[in-house]
Design a protein around this motif. Sequence first.
Motif, short mmCIF file in Angstrom:
data_model
loop_
_atom_site.label_atom_id
_atom_site.label_comp_id
_atom_site.label_asym_id
_atom_site.label_seq_id
_atom_site.Cartn_x
_atom_site.Cartn_y
_atom_site.Cartn_z
N ALA A 178 1.52 11.83 9.05
CA ALA A 178 0.18 11.34 8.70
C ALA A 178 0.26 10.15 7.76
O ALA A 178 -0.50 9.18 7.88
CB ALA A 178 -0.63 12.46 8.05
N TRP A 179 1.19 10.20 6.81
CA TRP A 179 1.37 9.09 5.88
C TRP A 179 1.78 7.82 6.62
O TRP A 179 1.25 6.73 6.36
CB TRP A 179 2.44 9.48 4.85
CG TRP A 179 2.68 8.44 3.80
CD1 TRP A 179 3.69 7.55 3.76
CD2 TRP A 179 1.87 8.16 2.66
NE1 TRP A 179 3.60 6.74 2.66
CE2 TRP A 179 2.46 7.10 1.96
CE3 TRP A 179 0.70 8.70 2.17
CZ2 TRP A 179 1.93 6.58 0.80
CZ3 TRP A 179 0.17 8.19 1.00
CH2 TRP A 179 0.79 7.14 0.33
N LYS A 180 2.72 7.96 7.56
CA LYS A 180 3.15 6.80 8.33
C LYS A 180 2.02 6.26 9.20
O LYS A 180 1.86 5.04 9.33
CB LYS A 180 4.36 7.17 9.20
CG LYS A 180 5.63 7.32 8.40
CD LYS A 180 6.80 7.70 9.27
CE LYS A 180 8.06 7.88 8.44
NZ LYS A 180 9.19 8.35 9.22
N GLN A 181 1.22 7.15 9.79
CA GLN A 181 0.09 6.72 10.61
C GLN A 181 -0.95 5.98 9.75
O GLN A 181 -1.52 4.97 10.19
CB GLN A 181 -0.56 7.91 11.30
CG GLN A 181 0.27 8.46 12.44
CD GLN A 181 -0.33 9.73 13.03
OE1 GLN A 181 -1.23 10.34 12.46
NE2 GLN A 181 0.20 10.14 14.18
N GLN A 182 -1.16 6.48 8.53
CA GLN A 182 -2.11 5.83 7.64
C GLN A 182 -1.62 4.43 7.26
O GLN A 182 -2.39 3.47 7.26
CB GLN A 182 -2.33 6.68 6.38
CG GLN A 182 -3.34 6.10 5.42
CD GLN A 182 -3.51 6.97 4.17
OE1 GLN A 182 -2.81 7.94 3.99
NE2 GLN A 182 -4.45 6.59 3.32
N PHE B 151 -2.12 2.25 10.22
CA PHE B 151 -3.54 1.92 10.37
C PHE B 151 -3.95 0.82 9.39
O PHE B 151 -4.63 -0.14 9.76
CB PHE B 151 -4.40 3.17 10.17
CG PHE B 151 -5.86 2.87 10.15
CD1 PHE B 151 -6.55 2.63 11.32
CD2 PHE B 151 -6.56 2.82 8.93
CE1 PHE B 151 -7.91 2.34 11.30
CE2 PHE B 151 -7.91 2.52 8.91
CZ PHE B 151 -8.59 2.28 10.10
N ILE B 152 -3.53 0.97 8.13
CA ILE B 152 -3.89 -0.04 7.13
C ILE B 152 -3.27 -1.39 7.49
O ILE B 152 -3.91 -2.43 7.37
CB ILE B 152 -3.44 0.43 5.72
CG1 ILE B 152 -4.30 1.61 5.28
CG2 ILE B 152 -3.52 -0.70 4.71
CD1 ILE B 152 -3.82 2.29 4.02
N SER B 153 -2.04 -1.36 7.97
CA SER B 153 -1.38 -2.61 8.37
C SER B 153 -2.11 -3.25 9.55
O SER B 153 -2.35 -4.46 9.54
CB SER B 153 0.07 -2.30 8.73
OG SER B 153 0.70 -3.43 9.25
N ASP B 154 -2.45 -2.43 10.54
CA ASP B 154 -3.17 -2.96 11.71
C ASP B 154 -4.55 -3.48 11.31
O ASP B 154 -4.96 -4.55 11.76
CB ASP B 154 -3.31 -1.88 12.78
CG ASP B 154 -1.98 -1.53 13.43
OD1 ASP B 154 -0.99 -2.28 13.22
OD2 ASP B 154 -1.92 -0.48 14.12
N ALA B 155 -5.26 -2.72 10.47
CA ALA B 155 -6.61 -3.15 10.05
C ALA B 155 -6.52 -4.44 9.25
O ALA B 155 -7.34 -5.35 9.42
CB ALA B 155 -7.27 -2.04 9.22
N SER B 156 -5.52 -4.52 8.41
CA SER B 156 -5.34 -5.73 7.62
C SER B 156 -5.09 -6.92 8.53
O SER B 156 -5.65 -8.00 8.34
CB SER B 156 -4.17 -5.53 6.65
OG SER B 156 -3.84 -6.72 6.01
N HIS B 157 -4.25 -6.72 9.53
CA HIS B 157 -3.96 -7.79 10.48
C HIS B 157 -5.21 -8.17 11.26
O HIS B 157 -5.48 -9.37 11.48
CB HIS B 157 -2.84 -7.37 11.43
CG HIS B 157 -2.49 -8.40 12.43
ND1 HIS B 157 -1.87 -9.59 12.11
CD2 HIS B 157 -2.70 -8.44 13.78
CE1 HIS B 157 -1.71 -10.31 13.20
NE2 HIS B 157 -2.21 -9.63 14.23
N GLU B 158 -5.95 -7.14 11.68
CA GLU B 158 -7.15 -7.41 12.47
C GLU B 158 -8.21 -8.14 11.65
O GLU B 158 -8.96 -8.93 12.18
CB GLU B 158 -7.73 -6.10 13.02
CG GLU B 158 -6.87 -5.42 14.06
CD GLU B 158 -6.68 -6.27 15.32
OE1 GLU B 158 -7.63 -6.97 15.74
OE2 GLU B 158 -5.56 -6.24 15.88
N LEU B 159 -8.25 -7.86 10.35
CA LEU B 159 -9.23 -8.57 9.51
C LEU B 159 -8.74 -9.97 9.15
O LEU B 159 -9.55 -10.90 9.01
CB LEU B 159 -9.50 -7.78 8.23
CG LEU B 159 -10.31 -6.51 8.40
CD1 LEU B 159 -10.38 -5.75 7.09
CD2 LEU B 159 -11.71 -6.84 8.91
#
Length: 160
Positions: free
Chosen positions: A123-127, A130-138
């Motif tokens: 779960a920690w790795k998925q989080q 997710f934060i890395s992907d969201a950051s990239h997407e933003l």
Amino acid sequence: MKEPKSPGTDLQYFTVRINIYNEVSAYGYTAFDLDDHEFIQEVVYEVLERKGDEGYIEKYGLQYYRIMTPSMIVMSFVDMSVQEDALESLILMGAIIGGVSFLAFFVISLFLARWMVKPVDRAWKQQKQFISDASHELKTPLTVIMANAELLQSTEQLAE
């Protein structure tokens, strides 16, 4: 002197009697040499020096009990060395078994701890992903907006 029938299975003991004429007689079921008068005198003297009617002589591993009557003194001795050896073996085995058990429980607890932490780790790795992907997407749209804003700003400055 009576020789032991099966050494190690029975308690070995001997009795010393001292009559009113200070004649010493020793008999019993023991591996000690009861004809050794120096040994008998030493243990008798040791017991007579002590105040209590029972005790332990460490030098020989003998536990004793003394009875004093008007006509004689009777001292019974039991060889406790076999029991002491058994107790030492028991303590050693207990320590070995305890150590091995502790080590086994430690290894098992490490295995179970790693097994229990796997879902949390996942779960920690998925989080983090997710934060890395969201950051990239933003960042991508923000970069385009900022580039367009700079472009507009630079074209406005050229037009002036």
